[in-house]
Design a protein around this motif. Structure first.
Motif: not given
Length: 397
Positions: A175-176, A180-183, A193-194, A216-219
């Motif tokens: 999963f590319g 980039a899963d958080r700030k 998320k996008l 958390q990317s699953m969420g």
């Protein structure tokens, strides 16, 4: 020297051993996978007047022997059920070899699909067979070139949706944009998320992903996500190595990977854990500070979800040798191998670099210490379990 003592996932109790007909722990024939009941006849309009009984029309029913040739050739059973199942697997252009292995494990053929690029770079997708009412699985990692492969996946999903597929599952071995899963700083985007929104809005009903960078990317998805791990495949290979269990130590290359390394160590005869503390000063730039744990005279197994430029894992390996490690193994699910990863990994710091084929590796990027394991059986088993509404988590117990 004693052999490494822990149960191998390739043992007879493993669900990944022989799986041409296994379903939920029982063996069934391929014919029993058929989801379409046999039809004794079809209704068709007649030119002659209809007879009426009690004010209701009665339409005669023809059996198969009475069908005209053009109807017999296009009978639904001859189109939808040719593989004995309503499951269809299609491959994108990112990793066709892995898709073919998955199909072989499942005893199916890859669906026919036409994918091409126009002169201006636009992507064209057309399904070459009917998927109406079928459960469709699209195998496409969003590996480099990430944007091209992601757009291709979205167009494949849209094509299946417009072809009236019953369900669409995006099988994404890598999963590319997962990192980039958080700030971490102000005015940054959360691209993971996008991308999740794009896949959902394109029409996917489910996602099957392998070793996401963070759980958390699953969420981020508003649809079900089945998250599988490449851990059993790598553990199975390490079980074949003649390494004394007392000499093993599992090393996390950074603090963020401690949970992953701890789970790996628990399966690896409950081996001790060490942590490399690093400070990152920029993207793809890492600086090792110190080591937490003892590795002197031991065989260190470094575990990470991906190897990109290999800066983190190579600096960690150098520190492990400095602290007295006898041998260093690198284990990773995703071999991104952005330059100069190959030069760094083949420099002699590693006894072996063990990766999987979630991302295709070009022949010129092979080096003597590299070992590539296949996750096709793992993904194929998971697809069957999802299709048959069986447990996926039991694979990893």
């Amino acid at each position: 020297m004693a052999s490494l003592a822990f149960s191998s996932p390739s043992s007879s109790s493993s669900p990944l051993v022989s799986r041409s007909s296994l379903r939920c722990g029982s063996f069934v024939s391929n014919e029993s996978r058929c989801r379409i009941s046999a039809r004794n006849g079809v209704r068709c309009n007649l030119v002659e007047p209809l007879r009426f009984y009690n004010g209701k029309p009665r339409i005669p029913v023809f059996n198969d022997q009475m069908l005209p040739n053009f109807l017999a050739l296009n009978h639904p059973e001859n189109i939808v059920d040719k593989n004995g199942t309503r499951l269809r697997i299609f491959s994108g252009t990112a990793n066709p070899a892995l898709s073919q292995e998955i199909a072989c494990y499942m005893g199916l053929e890859l669906g026919k699909i036409k994918i091409k690029r126009f002169a201006d770079g636009e992507i064209y997708v057309q399904l070459q067979e009917s998927v109406r009412g079928c459960d469709v699985y699209l195998v496409q990692p969003t590996c480099p070139p990430a944007n091209e492969n992601l757009m291709e996946l979205l167009i494949m999903i849209d094509a299946c949706r417009r072809a009236s597929a019953k369900t669409i599952t995006a099988v994404i071995p890598y999963f590319g944009y997962a990192r980039a899963d958080r700030k971490t700083q102000g005015r940054e985007s959360i691209a993971a998320k996008l991308v999740a929104n794009l896949i959902t809005e394109a029409g996917a009903n489910r996602v099957l992903a392998c070793d996401l960078h963070s759980g958390q990317s699953m969420g981020y998805f508003d649809i079900p996500v089945d998250h599988v791990y490449g851990q059993p495949v790598i553990l199975d290979y390490l079980a074949s190595k003649t390494i004394c269990s007392d000499d093993l130590v599992v090393v996390s290359p950074d603090v963020g990977g401690v949970a992953r390394a701890r789970a790996f160590a628990k399966k690896l005869s409950d081996a001790p854990l060490a942590i490399v503390d690093k400070r990152r000063h920029g993207h793809n730039v890492a600086e090792v500070m110190n080591l937490i744990g003892d590795v002197k005279g031991k065989v260190a197994v470094m575990v990470d979800d991906m190897i990109d430029t290999a800066g983190t894992i190579v600096k960690g390996a150098a520190l492990l040798h400095k602290e007295g490690a006898r041998e260093v193994y690198a284990c990773s699910t995703h071999a991104v191998f952005s330059p100069p990863a190959i030069e760094r990994l083949s420099s002699g710091l590693f006894q072996e670099v063990i990766v999987t084929n979630t991302i295709p590796i070009m022949e010129q990027n092979y080096f003597p210490q590299l070992t590539v394991l296949s996750v096709a059986n793992l993904l194929g088993e998971t697809i069957w379990r999802v299709h048959d509404d069986c447990s996926v988590s039991s694979i990893f117990q």
